[in-house]
Design an enzyme around this catalytic site. Structure first.
Site, PDB file in Angstrom:
ATOM      1  CB  SER A 227     -91.877 -28.595  85.178  1.00  0.00           C
ATOM      2  OG  SER A 227     -92.238 -27.128  85.015  1.00  0.00           O
ATOM      3  CG  HIS A 228     -90.232 -27.351  79.087  1.00  0.00           C
ATOM      4  ND1 HIS A 228     -91.081 -28.578  79.085  1.00  0.00           N
ATOM      5  CD2 HIS A 228     -90.317 -26.843  77.828  1.00  0.00           C
ATOM      6  CE1 HIS A 228     -91.560 -28.522  77.806  1.00  0.00           C
ATOM      7  NE2 HIS A 228     -91.351 -27.720  77.147  1.00  0.00           N
TER       8      HIS A 228
END
Ligand code: UD1
Ligand code: UDP
Length: 390
Positions: free
Chosen positions: A219-220
């Site tokens: 996740s980013h």
């Protein structure tokens, strides 16, 4: 070149291709194109913007994908903390190099600020701009990537789309450039490196996971990890999946995500959450290998949604929308946002569903199609420019 030159004319150019990259997915996407240019002996150079710089976000990919070092690398970009500052620094740096190198064609790939800066610098100099992965839309105007895609598509001369849907969308938007359906080189890279990844990577042993007995997570996205509630929701959702499915979740966190967990006081929560293992991002071969052996994938990454689909690994996307709608249509992907209950429900559904979908991403020869087009363009100029620079 005169000091006050503001643009370039066709008779002033070299018959070279300038490749602008600088982010993890950009390096992966351009790897097959660089190898194809090298195979054909077409003159080119690599301009790295410096947007990504940590070894596990940058150098690891040059090694894993057997790429030559960039010919040019901008400095002073990593320190920039705002979209405007970062894009402006790259725009100015790229323009300086393009004025020096004067390539006939400039390629940018994807939707990061690097690509907007590259496309804009080349457009202003009247160089031919090719956008790889053109025509994708999430229609989520909160996303910096969505602004970038729309702007890049409308200032490019050639729009290389991943599939027919991108082409019809661009026609509908009445873009100025020529539209070519070429496929996505991210798919080429994935297909070409899968076996190598399985043979070379020892990531499962190193990270102590067992094939088919873990969930892989990344996740980013800015709209997820820069919002404390969304970030906490994703962490709690992952922990709920681990508890309900009796599978550990290996969370390979982008440096931005690690920083935000610390900034928001969520790092201890993430580290202590039963079933969740927080680790730093890994290189390309390790990642492909870990993804290939995972039972399920949780992600907000564009590239990972596609790679999971290619490897027949069910995916739960931690967003409310996706550009990669075909993956949802064929049952390979489920949208779950950042609500823990929704994430756990989507994971249960994904794990229960069949995973024998047909992969909807072209023939794995996108780089070949793109370089064909570029070569024809260069050849046209080499023939017409008698005594030119070809
Ligand atoms: C960028 C792209 C995004 C893409 C992602 C791929 C934009 C607007 N966003 O997001 O579309 O999906 O790259 O990974 O261009 N950092 C490091 N080391 C690095 C890189 C980043 O520590 O090598 C940290 C820094 O604190 C930096 C932050 O991450 O400020 C954000 O990096 P940035 O490149 O601005 O955006 P990404 O989140 O990587
Ligand atoms: N990736 C990787 N190591 C990781 C996480 C991702 O090599 O720890 C690769 C993955 O194979 C995919 C690409 O990074 O091809 C996706 O990049 P990212 O998620 O940063 O950006 P996006 O695709 O969302 O723009």
């Amino acid at each position: 070149m005169a000091q006050d030159v503001k643009t370039l004319t066709q008779d002033n150019l070299t018959n070279e291709v300038g490749l602008v990259l600088g982010t993890r997915p950009g390096t992966i996407m351009f790897a097959p194109i660089i190898h194809e240019l090298r195979r054909r002996g077409l003159p080119h150079f690599i301009l790295h913007t410096g947007q990504h710089y940590s070894p596990n976000m940058d150098a690891a990919f040059f090694t894993d994908l057997a790429l030559p070092q960039p010919d040019h690398r901008l400095t002073g970009v990593a320190e920039k903390r705002t979209h405007g500052g970062q894009t402006a620094a790259m725009l100015e740096g790229i323009e300086t190099i393009l004025l020096e190198r004067r390539p006939r064609v400039v390629l940018v790939g994807g939707d990061a600020n690097t690509n907007l800066a590259g496309a804009l610098a080349a457009r202003k100099l009247q160089l031919l701009v090719g956008h790889v992965e053109a025509g994708e839309r999430s229609y989520d105007w909160r996303m910096p990537e969505e602004h970038n895609r729309v702007m890049i598509d409308h200032i490019s001369d050639v729009l290389f789309t991943t599939a027919a849907h991108g082409a019809s969308r661009l026609q509908h938007e009445a873009v100025m450039g020529e539209i070519r359906v070429s496929g996505n080189p991210i798919v080429d890279a994935s297909v070409q490196h899968l076996e190598l990844a399985k043979a070379r990577s020892n990531a499962l042993r190193r990270l102590d996971v067992v094939p088919q007995q873990y969930v892989l997570m990344t996740s980013h996205r800015e709209e997820n990890v820069d919002d404390p509630a969304s970030l906490e929701g994703a962490v709690r959702g992952a922990a709920a999946v681990a508890a309900e499915q009796h599978l550990p979740v290996l969370f390979l966190a982008h440096p931005r995500t690690l920083k935000r967990l610390a900034d928001f006081g969520l790092e201890t929560l993430a580290r202590d959450m039963p079933g969740l293992r927080l680790e730093e991002a890994v290189g390309y071969l390790d990642f492909l290998n870990l993804l290939g052996h995972a039972r399920l994938c949780l992600t907000d990454s564009g590239g990972v949604q596609q790679e999971a689909c290619i490897q027949q690994v069910p995916c739960v996307t931690l967003r409310d929308n996706t550009e990669w709608t075909a993956t949802v249509d064929i049952g390979a992907n489920r949208l779950a946002g950042s609500d823990p209950r929704r994430i756990a429900r989507a994971a249960a559904e994904a794990l229960a569903a069949p995973r024998n979908w047909d992969v909807p991403f072209g023939d794995g020869r996108a780089a070949h199609h793109i370089v064909d087009h570029v070569e024809r363009h260069l050849d046209g100029h080499a023939c017409s420019a008698e005594g030119g620079t070809a």
